[in-house]
Design a protein around this motif. Structure first.
Motif, PDB file in Angstrom:
ATOM      1  N   LEU A  81     -48.661  19.119 -75.712  1.00 34.20           N
ATOM      2  CA  LEU A  81     -49.777  18.206 -75.928  1.00 34.20           C
ATOM      3  C   LEU A  81     -50.115  17.488 -74.629  1.00 34.20           C
ATOM      4  O   LEU A  81     -49.338  17.498 -73.668  1.00 34.20           O
ATOM      5  N   GLU A  82     -51.280  16.864 -74.606  1.00 35.27           N
ATOM      6  CA  GLU A  82     -51.746  16.162 -73.415  1.00 35.27           C
ATOM      7  C   GLU A  82     -51.473  14.670 -73.541  1.00 35.27           C
ATOM      8  O   GLU A  82     -51.575  14.093 -74.627  1.00 35.27           O
ATOM      9  N   THR A  83     -51.133  14.046 -72.422  1.00 37.06           N
ATOM     10  CA  THR A  83     -50.901  12.604 -72.390  1.00 37.06           C
ATOM     11  C   THR A  83     -51.283  12.061 -71.030  1.00 37.06           C
ATOM     12  O   THR A  83     -51.132  12.751 -70.014  1.00 37.06           O
ATOM     13  N   ALA A  84     -51.771  10.836 -71.023  1.00 41.44           N
ATOM     14  CA  ALA A  84     -52.100  10.152 -69.769  1.00 41.44           C
ATOM     15  C   ALA A  84     -51.073   9.068 -69.458  1.00 41.44           C
ATOM     16  O   ALA A  84     -51.306   8.227 -68.593  1.00 41.44           O
ATOM     17  N   LEU A  85     -49.946   9.103 -70.155  1.00 35.03           N
ATOM     18  CA  LEU A  85     -48.972   8.011 -70.026  1.00 35.03           C
ATOM     19  C   LEU A  85     -47.983   8.227 -68.888  1.00 35.03           C
ATOM     20  O   LEU A  85     -47.932   7.451 -67.939  1.00 35.03           O
ATOM     21  N   THR A  86     -47.189   9.268 -68.998  1.00 31.54           N
ATOM     22  CA  THR A  86     -46.039   9.427 -68.104  1.00 31.54           C
ATOM     23  C   THR A  86     -45.959  10.852 -67.578  1.00 31.54           C
ATOM     24  O   THR A  86     -46.214  11.803 -68.307  1.00 31.54           O
ATOM     25  N   GLN A  87     -45.566  10.951 -66.312  1.00 30.24           N
ATOM     26  CA  GLN A  87     -45.415  12.258 -65.676  1.00 30.24           C
ATOM     27  C   GLN A  87     -44.094  12.301 -64.923  1.00 30.24           C
ATOM     28  O   GLN A  87     -43.711  11.324 -64.274  1.00 30.24           O
ATOM     29  N   ILE A  88     -43.414  13.423 -65.008  1.00 29.50           N
ATOM     30  CA  ILE A  88     -42.211  13.677 -64.219  1.00 29.50           C
ATOM     31  C   ILE A  88     -42.592  14.727 -63.189  1.00 29.50           C
ATOM     32  O   ILE A  88     -42.893  15.868 -63.532  1.00 29.50           O
ATOM     33  N   LYS A  89     -42.604  14.336 -61.926  1.00 28.15           N
ATOM     34  CA  LYS A  89     -43.134  15.203 -60.879  1.00 28.15           C
ATOM     35  C   LYS A  89     -42.310  15.063 -59.607  1.00 28.15           C
ATOM     36  O   LYS A  89     -42.101  13.945 -59.119  1.00 28.15           O
ATOM     37  N   ASP A  90     -41.840  16.187 -59.077  1.00 27.49           N
ATOM     38  CA  ASP A  90     -41.117  16.214 -57.805  1.00 27.49           C
ATOM     39  C   ASP A  90     -39.976  15.193 -57.773  1.00 27.49           C
ATOM     40  O   ASP A  90     -39.750  14.511 -56.775  1.00 27.49           O
ATOM     41  N   GLY A  91     -39.253  15.082 -58.877  1.00 29.22           N
ATOM     42  CA  GLY A  91     -38.112  14.183 -58.927  1.00 29.22           C
ATOM     43  C   GLY A  91     -38.457  12.726 -59.148  1.00 29.22           C
ATOM     44  O   GLY A  91     -37.566  11.867 -59.081  1.00 29.22           O
ATOM     45  N   HIS A  92     -39.718  12.419 -59.430  1.00 23.29           N
ATOM     46  CA  HIS A  92     -40.150  11.033 -59.651  1.00 23.29           C
ATOM     47  C   HIS A  92     -40.622  10.859 -61.090  1.00 23.29           C
ATOM     48  O   HIS A  92     -41.169  11.785 -61.694  1.00 23.29           O
ATOM     49  N   LEU A  93     -40.430   9.659 -61.614  1.00 21.45           N
ATOM     50  CA  LEU A  93     -40.917   9.279 -62.935  1.00 21.45           C
ATOM     51  C   LEU A  93     -42.096   8.334 -62.733  1.00 21.45           C
ATOM     52  O   LEU A  93     -41.953   7.266 -62.132  1.00 21.45           O
ATOM     53  N   LEU A  94     -43.274   8.723 -63.236  1.00 24.79           N
ATOM     54  CA  LEU A  94     -44.501   7.968 -62.983  1.00 24.79           C
ATOM     55  C   LEU A  94     -45.084   7.454 -64.296  1.00 24.79           C
ATOM     56  O   LEU A  94     -45.304   8.233 -65.230  1.00 24.79           O
ATOM     57  N   TYR A  95     -45.343   6.134 -64.367  1.00 26.70           N
ATOM     58  CA  TYR A  95     -46.043   5.538 -65.499  1.00 26.70           C
ATOM     59  C   TYR A  95     -47.509   5.375 -65.103  1.00 26.70           C
ATOM     60  O   TYR A  95     -47.840   4.537 -64.264  1.00 26.70           O
ATOM     61  N   ARG A  96     -48.376   6.169 -65.673  1.00 26.05           N
ATOM     62  CA  ARG A  96     -49.806   6.150 -65.323  1.00 26.05           C
ATOM     63  C   ARG A  96     -49.997   6.175 -63.805  1.00 26.05           C
ATOM     64  O   ARG A  96     -50.803   5.430 -63.244  1.00 26.05           O
ATOM     65  N   GLY A  97     -49.238   7.022 -63.137  1.00 28.74           N
ATOM     66  CA  GLY A  97     -49.352   7.208 -61.698  1.00 28.74           C
ATOM     67  C   GLY A  97     -48.537   6.238 -60.871  1.00 28.74           C
ATOM     68  O   GLY A  97     -48.469   6.385 -59.644  1.00 28.74           O
ATOM     69  N   VAL A  98     -47.883   5.265 -61.490  1.00 30.67           N
ATOM     70  CA  VAL A  98     -47.072   4.283 -60.777  1.00 30.67           C
ATOM     71  C   VAL A  98     -45.604   4.697 -60.864  1.00 30.67           C
ATOM     72  O   VAL A  98     -45.088   4.950 -61.961  1.00 30.67           O
ATOM     73  N   ASP A  99     -44.924   4.766 -59.719  1.00 30.45           N
ATOM     74  CA  ASP A  99     -43.518   5.155 -59.705  1.00 30.45           C
ATOM     75  C   ASP A  99     -42.691   4.120 -60.473  1.00 30.45           C
ATOM     76  O   ASP A  99     -42.714   2.919 -60.157  1.00 30.45           O
ATOM     77  N   ALA A 100     -41.960   4.586 -61.500  1.00 28.68           N
ATOM     78  CA  ALA A 100     -41.191   3.670 -62.344  1.00 28.68           C
ATOM     79  C   ALA A 100     -40.114   2.942 -61.556  1.00 28.68           C
ATOM     80  O   ALA A 100     -39.819   1.771 -61.833  1.00 28.68           O
ATOM     81  N   VAL A 101     -39.517   3.605 -60.570  1.00 25.44           N
ATOM     82  CA  VAL A 101     -38.482   2.956 -59.754  1.00 25.44           C
ATOM     83  C   VAL A 101     -39.084   1.809 -58.955  1.00 25.44           C
ATOM     84  O   VAL A 101     -38.511   0.722 -58.863  1.00 25.44           O
ATOM     85  N   ASP A 102     -40.266   2.038 -58.375  1.00 24.03           N
ATOM     86  CA  ASP A 102     -40.938   0.957 -57.632  1.00 24.03           C
ATOM     87  C   ASP A 102     -41.333  -0.176 -58.568  1.00 24.03           C
ATOM     88  O   ASP A 102     -41.177  -1.359 -58.232  1.00 24.03           O
ATOM     89  N   LEU A 103     -41.843   0.166 -59.743  1.00 22.33           N
ATOM     90  CA  LEU A 103     -42.241  -0.862 -60.710  1.00 22.33           C
ATOM     91  C   LEU A 103     -41.053  -1.708 -61.128  1.00 22.33           C
ATOM     92  O   LEU A 103     -41.162  -2.934 -61.284  1.00 22.33           O
ATOM     93  N   ALA A 104     -39.903  -1.064 -61.289  1.00 25.19           N
ATOM     94  CA  ALA A 104     -38.708  -1.771 -61.749  1.00 25.19           C
ATOM     95  C   ALA A 104     -38.144  -2.750 -60.719  1.00 25.19           C
ATOM     96  O   ALA A 104     -37.292  -3.566 -61.060  1.00 25.19           O
ATOM     97  N   GLU A 105     -38.610  -2.675 -59.492  1.00 25.43           N
ATOM     98  CA  GLU A 105     -38.114  -3.600 -58.479  1.00 25.43           C
ATOM     99  C   GLU A 105     -38.423  -5.044 -58.834  1.00 25.43           C
ATOM    100  O   GLU A 105     -37.621  -5.944 -58.584  1.00 25.43           O
ATOM    101  N   THR A 106     -39.583  -5.302 -59.419  1.00 28.49           N
ATOM    102  CA  THR A 106     -39.989  -6.696 -59.681  1.00 28.49           C
ATOM    103  C   THR A 106     -40.543  -6.938 -61.076  1.00 28.49           C
ATOM    104  O   THR A 106     -40.535  -8.070 -61.550  1.00 28.49           O
ATOM    105  N   ALA A 107     -41.061  -5.907 -61.747  1.00 31.94           N
ATOM    106  CA  ALA A 107     -41.795  -6.117 -62.996  1.00 31.94           C
ATOM    107  C   ALA A 107     -40.863  -6.319 -64.186  1.00 31.94           C
ATOM    108  O   ALA A 107     -39.792  -5.716 -64.256  1.00 31.94           O
ATOM    109  N   PRO A 108     -41.270  -7.138 -65.167  1.00 30.31           N
ATOM    110  CA  PRO A 108     -40.546  -7.213 -66.440  1.00 30.31           C
ATOM    111  C   PRO A 108     -41.045  -6.136 -67.390  1.00 30.31           C
ATOM    112  O   PRO A 108     -42.073  -5.482 -67.140  1.00 30.31           O
ATOM    113  N   LEU A 109     -40.364  -5.957 -68.511  1.00 27.21           N
ATOM    114  CA  LEU A 109     -40.747  -4.939 -69.481  1.00 27.21           C
ATOM    115  C   LEU A 109     -42.157  -5.187 -70.012  1.00 27.21           C
ATOM    116  O   LEU A 109     -42.907  -4.237 -70.260  1.00 27.21           O
TER     117      LEU A 109
END
Length: 383
Positions: A81-109
């Protein structure tokens, strides 16, 4: 570093098996489809992972046989199925194009939930939710947490469709209450959990990071269960309950219980780690050939217990890294969080993604109803 058990083949053999040119081979490597390693005999020569090559050959065959492709699509297979939420690409986890690891540096849930869900007011989590009934205490570990969370979500079966933002905030707070045993009010969820569990400010920041890293993971088994429920028109709460049931299994979020049992067994042996890395649970993820970035981020700079640090060293020597399950349990142990907190963090964080999947599935307005291929059952002795 090459995992000890990985078979490697030359560029010539790889190109021959796939029927492609050297240029195409290099393109496959750059896209992360085939792992490449330096030859131990000649550093100028590259060798290629046989498992990856065989997987590509199998996938190509499936594309030429639609029935076979459909039959294997649900087992780490082709996209369904198609989704615009999350992508796993080249070893990175992306939430709507934003790297989840980078987001986790400062953002709350809460910020990760707003990003994933998309159509949600910025002040959704500033407004109070209905009071949560008094609880006897926190429920942790896969079975205890799931039971308490389902109880809380079921107390008010009807969905607040007039105020969807409040409903989303309420569901996340109910999930946090299941793990803390108390009403979060409008407090950020990571601070509420840290306060309820009586842990340090350093641990509170680690909790915040873990919640964000667990928020979504593309079409995991639990997210698929949520989407199936949502596709029928089920309420957001019931869709989340479907996700909880799937998450509780030992092959999904319940793997934290297995990982903890393994580490506690090592503790009982006087802190001795097994000599064979393949005995370690939760140290390989099929979607991350070079290592799960969530697990690596969770264990980074942790005040690890000696046995946990030794196991990490052994796994690194074997070319493997901790998955999110291992990272959560090692974090639980490093900060003396309540036993079973790892699963609670996984479930609370993943609720943000479940809600996003449920909302997206509703917008697609299609019922998920695949077909089964009937086969004649073999003779079996039934009791």
């Amino acid at each position: 570093m090459k995992p000890a058990s990985l078979d490697l083949i030359s560029a010539q053999e790889t190109s021959s098996r796939l029927g492609i040119s050297r240029a195409s081979l290099y393109a496959y490597v750059s896209r992360g489809l085939i792992r490449s390693f330096a030859s131990p005999h000649d550093p100028r020569q590259r060798l290629y992972a046989l498992d990856d090559v065989e997987a590509l050959v199998k996938r190509r065959t499936q594309f030429r046989r639609p029935t076979a492709a459909a039959a294997t699509a649900l087992d780490w297979g082709l996209p369904v199925l198609e989704t615009a939420l999350t992508q796993i690409k080249d070893g990175h986890l992306l939430y709507r194009g934003v790297d989840a690891v980078d987001l986790a540096e400062t953002a709350p849930l809460e910020d990760a939930a707003c990003l994933l869900i998309g159509d949600i007011a910025a002040d959704a989590f500033a407004l109070p939710s209905p009071p949560i009934s008094p609880l006897a205490g926190p429920a942790l570990g896969s079975q205890g947490f799931v039971s308490q969370a389902i109880h809380l979500l079921s107390e008010q079966a009807s969905e607040n469709r007039q105020h969807p933002n409040r409903e989303i905030a309420t569901i996340l707070r109910l999930m946090a209450a299941a793990g803390s045993g108390a009403d979060p009010g409008i407090m950020p969820l990571h601070r509420h959990l840290a306060s309820s569990w009586n842990v340090s400010a350093e641990a509170a920041d680690a909790i915040r990071r873990a919640l964000v890293l667990c928020a979504d993971h593309e079409l995991s088994a639990s997210a698929f269960a949520v989407r199936v429920a949502a596709s029928t028109g089920a309420s957001l709460r019931n869709a989340v309950i479907a996700g909880l049931a799937a998450l509780s299994g030992p092959l999904h979020g319940g793997a934290t219980d297995h990982m903890r049992a393994f580490l506690e067994e090592c503790d009982d042996r006087g802190g001795r780690a097994p000599s064979q890395s393949k005995a370690f649970p939760s140290f390989h993820h099929p979607l991350y050939p070079e290592g799960d970035p969530r697990g690596a981020t969770l264990v980074k700079d942790l005040p690890l217990r000696a046995i946990d640090a030794a196991i990490l060293r052994e796994s690194e020597h074997a070319g493997e890294g901790p998955t999110v399950d291992a990272g959560l349990v090692m974090m639980e142990r490093a900060y003396d969080l309540p036993r079973g907190a790892a699963f609670a963090l996984f479930a609370i964080g993943r609720t943000a993604g479940w809600l996003a999947h449920a909302v997206e599935q509703r917008q697609q307005a299609t019922l998920i109803r695949p077909r089964a291929r009937y086969v004649v059952a073999q003779d079996k002795a039934f009791p």
